[in-house]
Design a protein around this motif. Structure first.
Motif, short mmCIF file in Angstrom:
data_model
loop_
_atom_site.label_atom_id
_atom_site.label_comp_id
_atom_site.label_asym_id
_atom_site.label_seq_id
_atom_site.Cartn_x
_atom_site.Cartn_y
_atom_site.Cartn_z
N TYR A 346 47.72 50.12 48.17
CA TYR A 346 47.64 48.78 47.59
C TYR A 346 46.67 47.85 48.33
N PHE A 347 46.12 48.31 49.46
CA PHE A 347 45.31 47.43 50.29
C PHE A 347 43.95 48.05 50.63
N HIS A 348 42.97 47.17 50.71
CA HIS A 348 41.65 47.56 51.21
C HIS A 348 41.38 46.67 52.43
N THR A 349 41.37 47.29 53.59
CA THR A 349 41.25 46.54 54.84
C THR A 349 40.00 46.95 55.60
N THR A 350 39.26 45.94 56.09
CA THR A 350 38.12 46.18 56.97
C THR A 350 38.33 45.34 58.23
N GLU A 351 37.36 45.40 59.15
CA GLU A 351 37.47 44.58 60.36
C GLU A 351 37.41 43.09 60.03
N LYS A 352 36.84 42.74 58.86
CA LYS A 352 36.62 41.34 58.54
C LYS A 352 37.50 40.80 57.42
N SER A 353 38.16 41.68 56.67
CA SER A 353 38.87 41.18 55.49
C SER A 353 40.03 42.07 55.08
N LEU A 354 40.84 41.49 54.20
CA LEU A 354 41.96 42.20 53.61
C LEU A 354 42.01 41.84 52.14
N ALA A 355 42.07 42.84 51.27
CA ALA A 355 42.14 42.58 49.83
C ALA A 355 43.09 43.58 49.18
N LEU A 356 43.57 43.23 48.02
CA LEU A 356 44.39 44.14 47.24
C LEU A 356 43.48 45.07 46.44
N THR A 357 43.85 46.33 46.37
CA THR A 357 43.14 47.26 45.50
C THR A 357 43.53 46.96 44.05
N ARG A 358 42.88 47.63 43.11
CA ARG A 358 43.21 47.39 41.70
C ARG A 358 44.67 47.73 41.42
N SER A 359 45.16 48.81 42.01
CA SER A 359 46.58 49.14 41.83
C SER A 359 47.46 48.11 42.53
N GLY A 360 46.98 47.56 43.64
CA GLY A 360 47.72 46.52 44.33
C GLY A 360 47.81 45.24 43.52
N LEU A 361 46.74 44.93 42.79
CA LEU A 361 46.74 43.72 41.98
C LEU A 361 47.82 43.76 40.90
N LEU A 362 48.17 44.96 40.46
CA LEU A 362 49.23 45.09 39.46
C LEU A 362 50.56 44.58 39.98
N PHE A 363 50.75 44.66 41.29
CA PHE A 363 52.01 44.26 41.91
C PHE A 363 51.80 43.07 42.86
N ALA A 364 50.78 42.27 42.55
CA ALA A 364 50.39 41.19 43.47
C ALA A 364 51.54 40.24 43.77
N ASP A 365 52.29 39.83 42.75
CA ASP A 365 53.36 38.87 42.99
C ASP A 365 54.39 39.40 43.99
N ARG A 366 54.80 40.65 43.80
CA ARG A 366 55.79 41.24 44.71
C ARG A 366 55.21 41.43 46.11
N ILE A 367 53.99 41.93 46.19
CA ILE A 367 53.37 42.18 47.50
C ILE A 367 53.19 40.88 48.27
N ILE A 368 52.66 39.86 47.60
CA ILE A 368 52.43 38.59 48.28
C ILE A 368 53.76 37.98 48.73
N SER A 369 54.78 38.10 47.88
CA SER A 369 56.10 37.57 48.24
C SER A 369 56.64 38.24 49.50
N GLU A 370 56.40 39.53 49.64
CA GLU A 370 56.89 40.25 50.82
C GLU A 370 56.10 39.89 52.07
N LEU A 371 54.87 39.43 51.91
CA LEU A 371 54.04 39.06 53.05
C LEU A 371 54.26 37.60 53.48
N MET A 372 54.85 36.81 52.61
CA MET A 372 55.06 35.40 52.93
C MET A 372 56.13 35.22 54.01
N LYS A 373 56.01 34.11 54.72
CA LYS A 373 56.99 33.78 55.75
C LYS A 373 58.23 33.15 55.11
#
Length: 373
Positions: A346-373
Protein backbone atom coordinates in the motif's frame (compact mmCIF):
# COMPACT_ATOMS: atom_id res chain seq x y z
CA UNK A 1 -1.26 34.25 -2.35
CA UNK A 2 -4.78 33.50 -1.13
CA UNK A 3 -7.82 31.50 -2.09
CA UNK A 4 -11.54 32.27 -1.95
CA UNK A 5 -14.49 29.87 -1.93
CA UNK A 6 -18.06 31.09 -2.50
CA UNK A 7 -20.92 28.74 -1.62
CA UNK A 8 -24.08 29.20 -3.67
CA UNK A 9 -26.71 27.12 -1.82
CA UNK A 10 -29.46 26.94 -4.45
CA UNK A 11 -30.40 23.99 -6.66
CA UNK A 12 -33.19 23.31 -9.14
CA UNK A 13 -33.83 20.07 -7.23
CA UNK A 14 -31.98 18.05 -4.62
CA UNK A 15 -29.96 15.17 -6.06
CA UNK A 16 -30.72 11.96 -4.10
CA UNK A 17 -27.04 11.20 -3.34
CA UNK A 18 -25.93 14.72 -2.36
CA UNK A 19 -25.20 15.69 1.25
CA UNK A 20 -23.79 19.18 0.58
CA UNK A 21 -25.87 22.01 2.00
CA UNK A 22 -28.32 23.27 -0.59
CA UNK A 23 -31.97 24.26 -0.90
CA UNK A 24 -34.25 23.61 -3.89
CA UNK A 25 -36.16 26.88 -3.88
CA UNK A 26 -36.55 30.10 -5.81
CA UNK A 27 -36.98 32.05 -2.59
CA UNK A 28 -34.29 34.15 -0.91
CA UNK A 29 -32.11 34.61 -4.00
CA UNK A 30 -31.93 38.39 -3.80
CA UNK A 31 -31.69 38.36 0.01
CA UNK A 32 -28.88 35.82 -0.18
CA UNK A 33 -26.90 37.81 -2.75
CA UNK A 34 -27.21 40.94 -0.62
CA UNK A 35 -26.03 39.03 2.47
CA UNK A 36 -23.16 37.38 0.58
CA UNK A 37 -21.94 40.76 -0.66
CA UNK A 38 -22.19 41.96 2.93
CA UNK A 39 -20.01 39.09 4.09
CA UNK A 40 -17.45 39.92 1.38
CA UNK A 41 -17.16 43.43 2.84
CA UNK A 42 -17.24 42.19 6.43
CA UNK A 43 -14.48 39.60 6.07
CA UNK A 44 -12.19 40.85 3.32
CA UNK A 45 -9.48 41.66 5.86
CA UNK A 46 -9.17 38.05 7.01
CA UNK A 47 -6.80 37.06 4.21
CA UNK A 48 -3.78 38.87 2.84
CA UNK A 49 -2.25 38.94 -0.60
CA UNK A 50 -3.86 38.77 -3.99
CA UNK A 51 -6.34 36.01 -4.71
CA UNK A 52 -4.82 33.20 -6.75
CA UNK A 53 -8.09 31.27 -7.04
CA UNK A 54 -11.81 31.91 -6.72
CA UNK A 55 -14.19 28.97 -6.69
CA UNK A 56 -17.98 29.18 -6.98
CA UNK A 57 -19.37 25.92 -5.59
CA UNK A 58 -22.65 24.72 -4.27
CA UNK A 59 -25.40 23.99 -4.70
CA UNK A 60 -25.59 25.08 -8.28
CA UNK A 61 -23.79 28.36 -9.04
CA UNK A 62 -24.79 28.16 -12.71
CA UNK A 63 -28.42 28.89 -11.88
CA UNK A 64 -27.54 32.41 -10.65
CA UNK A 65 -28.94 35.16 -12.83
CA UNK A 66 -26.47 37.27 -14.75
CA UNK A 67 -27.34 40.23 -12.56
CA UNK A 68 -26.70 38.32 -9.32
CA UNK A 69 -23.40 36.79 -10.42
CA UNK A 70 -22.14 40.10 -11.78
CA UNK A 71 -23.01 41.81 -8.50
CA UNK A 72 -21.14 39.18 -6.46
CA UNK A 73 -18.03 39.30 -8.65
CA UNK A 74 -18.09 43.08 -8.66
CA UNK A 75 -18.13 43.11 -4.85
CA UNK A 76 -15.23 40.65 -4.75
CA UNK A 77 -13.19 42.85 -7.09
CA UNK A 78 -13.90 45.91 -4.94
CA UNK A 79 -12.68 44.22 -1.78
CA UNK A 80 -9.89 41.89 -2.90
CA UNK A 81 -6.85 42.13 -5.09
CA UNK A 82 -6.98 39.40 -7.73
CA UNK A 83 -3.93 38.08 -9.56
CA UNK A 84 -4.04 38.65 -13.31
CA UNK A 85 -3.81 34.91 -14.00
CA UNK A 86 -6.15 33.83 -11.20
CA UNK A 87 -8.08 30.61 -11.70
CA UNK A 88 -11.81 31.45 -11.42
CA UNK A 89 -13.99 28.33 -11.41
CA UNK A 90 -17.75 28.06 -11.70
CA UNK A 91 -19.57 24.79 -11.06
CA UNK A 92 -22.28 24.30 -13.69
CA UNK A 93 -25.00 21.80 -14.45
CA UNK A 94 -25.42 20.83 -18.11
CA UNK A 95 -29.04 21.99 -18.19
CA UNK A 96 -28.00 25.54 -17.20
CA UNK A 97 -25.37 25.92 -19.91
CA UNK A 98 -26.30 28.02 -22.94
CA UNK A 99 -24.12 29.93 -25.41
CA UNK A 100 -25.41 33.20 -23.93
CA UNK A 101 -24.52 32.22 -20.37
CA UNK A 102 -21.11 30.94 -21.42
CA UNK A 103 -20.16 34.24 -23.04
CA UNK A 104 -21.46 36.14 -20.02
CA UNK A 105 -19.45 34.01 -17.60
CA UNK A 106 -16.33 34.70 -19.62
CA UNK A 107 -17.09 38.42 -19.64
CA UNK A 108 -17.06 38.57 -15.82
CA UNK A 109 -13.80 36.63 -15.55
CA UNK A 110 -14.77 32.96 -15.19
CA UNK A 111 -12.03 30.95 -16.94
CA UNK A 112 -12.64 27.43 -15.67
CA UNK A 113 -15.83 25.36 -15.70
CA UNK A 114 -16.55 22.34 -13.54
CA UNK A 115 -19.48 20.60 -15.23
CA UNK A 116 -21.57 18.10 -13.28
CA UNK A 117 -22.15 15.62 -16.08
CA UNK A 118 -21.81 12.56 -13.78
CA UNK A 119 -22.53 10.02 -16.55
CA UNK A 120 -23.16 9.74 -20.28
CA UNK A 121 -25.65 6.93 -19.76
CA UNK A 122 -29.31 7.89 -19.35
CA UNK A 123 -30.17 4.94 -17.09
CA UNK A 124 -27.38 5.87 -14.69
CA UNK A 125 -28.45 9.50 -14.75
CA UNK A 126 -31.98 8.41 -13.89
CA UNK A 127 -30.69 6.35 -10.94
CA UNK A 128 -28.72 9.40 -9.77
CA UNK A 129 -31.79 11.63 -10.03
CA UNK A 130 -30.16 14.03 -12.47
CA UNK A 131 -32.34 16.46 -14.44
CA UNK A 132 -30.31 16.32 -17.64
CA UNK A 133 -29.69 13.47 -20.07
CA UNK A 134 -26.58 12.44 -21.96
CA UNK A 135 -27.54 14.39 -25.09
CA UNK A 136 -27.87 17.59 -23.04
CA UNK A 137 -24.42 16.99 -21.54
CA UNK A 138 -22.86 16.60 -24.96
CA UNK A 139 -24.50 19.82 -26.16
CA UNK A 140 -23.35 21.71 -23.08
CA UNK A 141 -19.78 20.48 -23.50
CA UNK A 142 -19.76 21.36 -27.20
CA UNK A 143 -21.12 24.85 -26.48
CA UNK A 144 -18.49 25.44 -23.77
CA UNK A 145 -15.67 24.52 -26.15
CA UNK A 146 -17.16 26.65 -28.91
CA UNK A 147 -17.39 29.60 -26.51
CA UNK A 148 -13.65 29.40 -25.96
CA UNK A 149 -13.36 27.66 -22.57
CA UNK A 150 -10.13 25.65 -22.66
CA UNK A 151 -10.06 24.70 -18.97
CA UNK A 152 -13.00 22.39 -18.44
CA UNK A 153 -13.40 19.83 -15.68
CA UNK A 154 -16.07 17.13 -15.70
CA UNK A 155 -17.50 15.24 -12.73
CA UNK A 156 -18.02 11.52 -13.32
CA UNK A 157 -19.67 9.10 -10.88
CA UNK A 158 -18.88 5.40 -11.24
CA UNK A 159 -19.93 2.27 -9.39
CA UNK A 160 -23.69 2.83 -9.78
CA UNK A 161 -25.46 -0.44 -8.81
CA UNK A 162 -26.21 -2.55 -11.86
CA UNK A 163 -24.24 -0.33 -14.21
CA UNK A 164 -21.88 -1.49 -16.93
CA UNK A 165 -18.29 -0.30 -16.24
CA UNK A 166 -17.83 0.16 -19.98
CA UNK A 167 -20.14 3.18 -19.73
CA UNK A 168 -17.56 4.91 -17.54
CA UNK A 169 -14.61 3.92 -19.74
CA UNK A 170 -16.37 5.08 -22.92
CA UNK A 171 -17.26 8.39 -21.28
CA UNK A 172 -13.61 8.97 -20.37
CA UNK A 173 -12.59 8.33 -23.97
CA UNK A 174 -15.29 10.66 -25.28
CA UNK A 175 -14.28 13.43 -22.90
CA UNK A 176 -10.67 13.12 -24.01
CA UNK A 177 -11.75 13.62 -27.61
CA UNK A 178 -13.91 16.65 -26.86
CA UNK A 179 -11.68 19.16 -25.12
CA UNK A 180 -12.04 18.15 -21.47
CA UNK A 181 -8.83 18.83 -19.53
CA UNK A 182 -9.74 17.56 -16.05
CA UNK A 183 -11.72 14.65 -14.61
CA UNK A 184 -13.07 14.35 -11.08
CA UNK A 185 -14.08 10.70 -10.76
CA UNK A 186 -15.96 9.49 -7.70
CA UNK A 187 -17.36 6.17 -6.57
CA UNK A 188 -21.02 6.57 -5.69
CA UNK A 189 -21.11 7.04 -1.92
CA UNK A 190 -24.24 6.48 0.13
CA UNK A 191 -24.29 9.36 2.61
CA UNK A 192 -26.44 9.19 5.74
CA UNK A 193 -29.60 11.25 5.63
CA UNK A 194 -29.73 11.52 1.84
CA UNK A 195 -32.71 10.56 -0.30
CA UNK A 196 -30.65 7.77 -1.86
CA UNK A 197 -29.75 6.28 1.51
CA UNK A 198 -33.42 6.30 2.47
CA UNK A 199 -34.45 4.54 -0.76
CA UNK A 200 -31.79 1.87 -0.35
CA UNK A 201 -32.73 1.31 3.28
CA UNK A 202 -36.35 0.78 2.23
CA UNK A 203 -35.31 -1.68 -0.47
CA UNK A 204 -36.47 0.55 -3.33
CA UNK A 205 -32.96 0.64 -4.83
CA UNK A 206 -29.98 -1.70 -4.65
CA UNK A 207 -27.00 -0.84 -2.48
CA UNK A 208 -23.51 -0.26 -3.82
CA UNK A 209 -20.91 -3.03 -3.96
CA UNK A 210 -17.46 -2.04 -2.65
CA UNK A 211 -15.57 -4.72 -4.59
CA UNK A 212 -17.31 -3.70 -7.81
CA UNK A 213 -16.56 -0.03 -7.15
CA UNK A 214 -12.89 -0.74 -6.38
CA UNK A 215 -12.51 -2.65 -9.61
CA UNK A 216 -14.13 0.12 -11.65
CA UNK A 217 -12.04 2.78 -9.89
CA UNK A 218 -8.73 1.12 -10.72
CA UNK A 219 -9.68 0.50 -14.34
CA UNK A 220 -11.11 4.03 -14.72
CA UNK A 221 -7.86 5.61 -13.51
CA UNK A 222 -5.90 3.40 -15.92
CA UNK A 223 -8.25 4.26 -18.78
CA UNK A 224 -7.96 7.97 -17.97
CA UNK A 225 -4.17 7.76 -18.12
CA UNK A 226 -4.41 5.93 -21.43
CA UNK A 227 -6.22 8.98 -22.81
CA UNK A 228 -3.87 11.57 -21.35
CA UNK A 229 -5.41 12.29 -17.93
CA UNK A 230 -2.67 11.87 -15.32
CA UNK A 231 -3.87 11.12 -11.80
CA UNK A 232 -2.65 13.64 -9.23
CA UNK A 233 -5.10 13.03 -6.36
CA UNK A 234 -7.32 10.14 -5.25
CA UNK A 235 -10.31 11.31 -7.27
CA UNK A 236 -8.74 13.73 -9.74
CA UNK A 237 -6.88 13.31 -13.02
CA UNK A 238 -5.98 15.86 -15.66
CA UNK A 239 -4.03 16.73 -18.74
CA UNK A 240 -0.68 17.86 -17.25
CA UNK A 241 -0.82 21.56 -16.40
CA UNK A 242 -4.57 21.60 -15.79
CA UNK A 243 -4.63 20.56 -12.13
CA UNK A 244 -7.27 22.35 -10.05
CA UNK A 245 -5.25 25.11 -8.42
CA UNK A 246 -8.02 25.81 -5.93
CA UNK A 247 -8.51 22.26 -4.67
CA UNK A 248 -4.76 21.68 -4.73
CA UNK A 249 -4.45 24.59 -2.31
CA UNK A 250 -6.70 22.72 0.14
CA UNK A 251 -4.66 19.54 -0.16
CA UNK A 252 -1.40 21.42 0.33
CA UNK A 253 -2.57 23.18 3.50
CA UNK A 254 -2.84 26.72 2.11
CA UNK A 255 -5.06 29.28 3.88
CA UNK A 256 -8.43 30.03 2.30
CA UNK A 257 -11.55 32.05 3.00
CA UNK A 258 -15.01 30.53 2.58
CA UNK A 259 -18.09 32.72 2.23
CA UNK A 260 -21.76 31.74 2.14
CA UNK A 261 -23.83 29.34 4.26
CA UNK A 262 -21.90 26.21 5.38
CA UNK A 263 -18.64 27.51 3.85
CA UNK A 264 -15.42 26.65 5.67
CA UNK A 265 -12.36 28.87 6.18
CA UNK A 266 -8.80 28.04 7.28
CA UNK A 267 -6.03 30.45 8.28
CA UNK A 268 -3.32 27.95 9.14
CA UNK A 269 -4.13 27.97 12.85
CA UNK A 270 -7.91 27.74 13.11
CA UNK A 271 -10.91 26.58 11.16
CA UNK A 272 -14.25 28.35 10.89
CA UNK A 273 -17.53 27.28 9.27
CA UNK A 274 -20.69 29.26 8.64
CA UNK A 275 -24.11 28.07 9.71
CA UNK A 276 -25.73 25.62 7.28
CA UNK A 277 -29.07 27.42 7.27
CA UNK A 278 -29.88 30.07 4.71
CA UNK A 279 -32.25 32.17 6.87
CA UNK A 280 -29.88 32.18 9.85
CA UNK A 281 -27.02 33.06 7.50
CA UNK A 282 -28.90 35.99 5.93
CA UNK A 283 -30.17 37.33 9.26
CA UNK A 284 -26.77 37.03 10.89
CA UNK A 285 -24.99 38.98 8.16
CA UNK A 286 -27.71 41.63 8.02
CA UNK A 287 -27.49 42.08 11.81
CA UNK A 288 -23.67 42.25 11.67
CA UNK A 289 -23.63 39.13 13.84
CA UNK A 290 -22.62 36.26 11.53
CA UNK A 291 -23.57 32.80 12.76
CA UNK A 292 -20.63 30.41 12.69
CA UNK A 293 -18.57 27.95 14.68
CA UNK A 294 -14.81 27.76 14.94
CA UNK A 295 -11.98 25.77 16.46
CA UNK A 296 -8.31 26.38 17.11
CA UNK A 297 -6.30 23.45 15.81
CA UNK A 298 -4.02 21.67 18.26
CA UNK A 299 -0.65 20.33 17.18
CA UNK A 300 -2.25 16.87 16.94
CA UNK A 301 -5.09 18.27 14.80
CA UNK A 302 -2.57 19.85 12.44
CA UNK A 303 -0.59 16.62 12.19
CA UNK A 304 -3.69 14.56 11.43
CA UNK A 305 -4.87 17.04 8.81
CA UNK A 306 -1.41 16.98 7.25
CA UNK A 307 -1.69 13.21 6.81
CA UNK A 308 -5.27 13.43 5.59
CA UNK A 309 -4.55 16.01 2.90
CA UNK A 310 -1.05 15.03 1.71
CA UNK A 311 -1.78 11.32 1.41
CA UNK A 312 -4.67 12.11 -0.94
CA UNK A 313 -2.07 13.38 -3.38
CA UNK A 314 -0.21 11.02 -5.68
CA UNK A 315 3.17 12.48 -4.69
CA UNK A 316 2.19 12.04 -1.02
CA UNK A 317 4.18 13.38 1.92
CA UNK A 318 7.41 15.29 1.43
CA UNK A 319 9.60 14.35 4.39
CA UNK A 320 11.39 17.71 4.35
CA UNK A 321 8.07 19.55 4.70
CA UNK A 322 6.97 17.16 7.42
CA UNK A 323 10.21 17.70 9.34
CA UNK A 324 9.89 21.48 9.04
CA UNK A 325 6.32 21.38 10.39
CA UNK A 326 6.50 18.66 13.04
CA UNK A 327 10.16 17.89 13.69
CA UNK A 328 12.56 15.17 12.60
CA UNK A 329 11.04 12.65 14.99
CA UNK A 330 7.72 12.82 13.15
CA UNK A 331 9.33 11.33 10.03
CA UNK A 332 10.89 8.51 12.01
CA UNK A 333 7.58 7.88 13.76
CA UNK A 334 5.50 7.57 10.61
CA UNK A 335 8.01 5.21 9.00
CA UNK A 336 7.76 3.08 12.15
CA UNK A 337 3.94 3.18 12.04
CA UNK A 338 3.97 2.03 8.42
CA UNK A 339 6.23 -0.89 9.29
CA UNK A 340 3.78 -1.90 12.04
CA UNK A 341 0.94 -2.04 9.52
CA UNK A 342 2.86 -4.74 7.65
CA UNK A 343 1.22 -3.81 4.33
CA UNK A 344 4.09 -2.76 2.06
CA UNK A 345 1.90 -3.13 -1.04
CA UNK A 346 0.00 0.00 0.00
CA UNK A 347 3.01 2.33 0.27
CA UNK A 348 5.69 3.77 -1.95
CA UNK A 349 8.53 5.05 0.21
CA UNK A 350 11.78 6.78 -0.76
CA UNK A 351 14.39 8.69 1.25
CA UNK A 352 12.45 11.89 0.52
CA UNK A 353 8.78 10.95 0.44
CA UNK A 354 5.94 8.64 1.33
CA UNK A 355 2.92 8.02 -0.89
CA UNK A 356 0.10 5.54 -1.22
CA UNK A 357 0.24 3.13 -4.13
CA UNK A 358 -2.82 2.78 -6.37
CA UNK A 359 -3.98 -0.19 -4.31
CA UNK A 360 -3.31 1.85 -1.18
CA UNK A 361 -5.47 4.68 -2.46
CA UNK A 362 -8.42 2.27 -2.51
CA UNK A 363 -8.13 2.01 1.27
CA UNK A 364 -6.90 5.55 1.92
CA UNK A 365 -9.50 6.41 4.56
CA UNK A 366 -8.72 3.35 6.67
CA UNK A 367 -4.94 3.63 6.22
CA UNK A 368 -4.84 7.33 7.08
CA UNK A 369 -7.08 6.74 10.10
CA UNK A 370 -4.66 4.11 11.40
CA UNK A 371 -1.71 6.49 10.97
CA UNK A 372 -3.38 9.38 12.77
CA UNK A 373 -2.58 10.22 16.37
Amino acid sequence: MSHLYIHIPFCHSKCPYCDFFSVATKKWHSEFVQALCGEVVMRHGEISGALKTIYFGGGTPSLLSEQDLERIISEIRKNFSIESDAEITLEANPDDITPEKLYFWQSVGVNRLSIGIQSLNDEELKFLGRRHNAARSRTALYDAIEAGFDNISVDLIHGVPGSDPENTFKAIEEFSQNGVKHLSMYSLTIEKGTILENRIRKGILNNTDEDFQASVYEKAVEKAEEFGFKQYEISNSCVPGFESQHNSAYWKGAPYLGLGPSAHSFDGKSRRWNVADIQQYINGINDQKPVYESEILSKTDKYNEFLLTRLRLIHGIDFFEMEQLFGKQSVENIIHEIEKLNSPQYFHTTEKSLALTRSGLLFADRIISELMK
